[in-house]
Design an enzyme around this catalytic site. Structure first.
Site, PDB file in Angstrom:
ATOM      1  N   HIS A 160     -28.204  13.323  -3.149  1.00  0.00           N
ATOM      2  CA  HIS A 160     -27.132  13.680  -3.944  1.00  0.00           C
ATOM      3  C   HIS A 160     -26.334  13.229  -2.621  1.00  0.00           C
ATOM      4  CE1 HIS A 160     -29.321  14.861  -7.087  1.00  0.00           C
ATOM      5  NE2 HIS A 160     -28.050  14.745  -7.548  1.00  0.00           N
ATOM      6  N   LYS A 190     -22.293  17.368  -3.106  1.00  0.00           N
ATOM      7  CA  LYS A 190     -23.328  18.657  -3.921  1.00  0.00           C
ATOM      8  C   LYS A 190     -23.285  20.041  -3.162  1.00  0.00           C
ATOM      9  CE  LYS A 190     -26.965  19.299  -7.046  1.00  0.00           C
ATOM     10  NZ  LYS A 190     -25.590  19.182  -8.589  1.00  0.00           N
TER      11      LYS A 190
END
Length: 273
Positions: free
Chosen positions: A159, A163
């Site tokens: 990600h 995040k």
């Protein structure tokens, strides 16, 4: 809730996901934006939600107090953080407003609070609202039943740099789908980190690896590795809009349910496959 137009509220309206959710609402029939909320002190409070999301004037002013806006919506979509989501959950439960929850990173107490609230309101709670990811979860169940007992299982996820939780909620959902299909509990077989001299891989474990870099929207791979071959099941998201559309579709489906706890597999009828 009735079958008429669903009025949606979005918390975190000024964030990356919040803006995509506003865009998705304007693109779909059967729903309208009823309220948009940002945190207290945000410079976005008082702005028009449509202009904020780049879709033009919607005449929905961004507020900072969900409890004062409960007359304006039927379903709340929440992709924020666990502590905020639980506050919003209490308000929605009190006022009998349904919720679509895409927040990840809950502890067991948080998950229990969501389950308890579902006795009074309808809730769709999912780690990922992408149609593709939920099809992958079903495929993983099938693969685990056939190959799980004799292969080494690893889950790799990547990600963007912003995040804040790891492994991702989707990676954990993949692990749970595999473990459940094998009659195990993920907490008893998950390995979340390896460092230094670890010794040989323990049979029956499910390993997790995490990447955080750049602007990666979301990539997940589950690997079933044996001697001489391996099967990899992968999903790659290139836009958050796929999650936004799934969340908004969930609000329409949820309109038929006064209470209960559901996930995207219920929404997509995947449990019947």
């Amino acid at each position: 809730m009735t079958d008429s137009t669903i009025r949606i509220a979005i918390v975190g309206a000024g964030g990356r996901m919040g803006r995509q959710l506003i865009q998705a609402v304007t693109q779909m029939e059967g729903v309208v934006l009823g309220a948009a909320i940002e945190r207290k002190g945000s410079t976005l409070v008082g702005s028009d939600a449509g202009e904020l999301a780049g879709v033009g004037l919607l005449n929905v002013i961004v507020g900072d107090d969900l409890s004062q806006l409960t007359d304006n919506f039927d379903v709340l979509i929440d992709f924020t953080r666990p502590e905020g989501t639980l506050e919003h959950l209490a308000i929605c439960r009190q006022h009998r407003k349904a919720m679509v929850i895409g927040t990840t990173g809950f502890d067991e107490a948080g998950k229990a609070a969501i389950s308890e609230a579902a006795a009074d309101i309808g809730i769709v709670f999912a780690a990922n609202f992408s149609v593709g990811v939920n099809v992958v979860l079903k495929l993983l169940e099938k693969a685990a039943k056939v190959m799980g007992d004799y292969t080494d299982i690893e889950i790799i996820e990547a990600h963007h740099r912003h995040k804040v939780d790891a492994p991702s909620g989707t990676a954990l959902a993949m692990g749970e789908a595999i473990a459940d299909a094998m009659g195990r509990s993920l907490k008893d077989c998950a390995v979340y980190s390896r460092e230094g001299y670890t010794g040989e891989r323990k049979p029956g474990t499910i390993g997790f690896a995490t990447v955080r870099a750049g602007d990666i929207v979301g990539e997940h791979t589950a690997m079933f590795a044996d001697i001489g071959e391996r099967v990899e099941i992968t999903h790659k998201a290139t836009s958050r809009m796929t999650f936004a559309h799934g969340a908004v579709k969930s609000t329409i489906w949820l309109g038929k349910h006064d209470n209960g706890l559901f996930d995207m597999r219920d929404v997509l009828n995947l449990n019947e496959l």
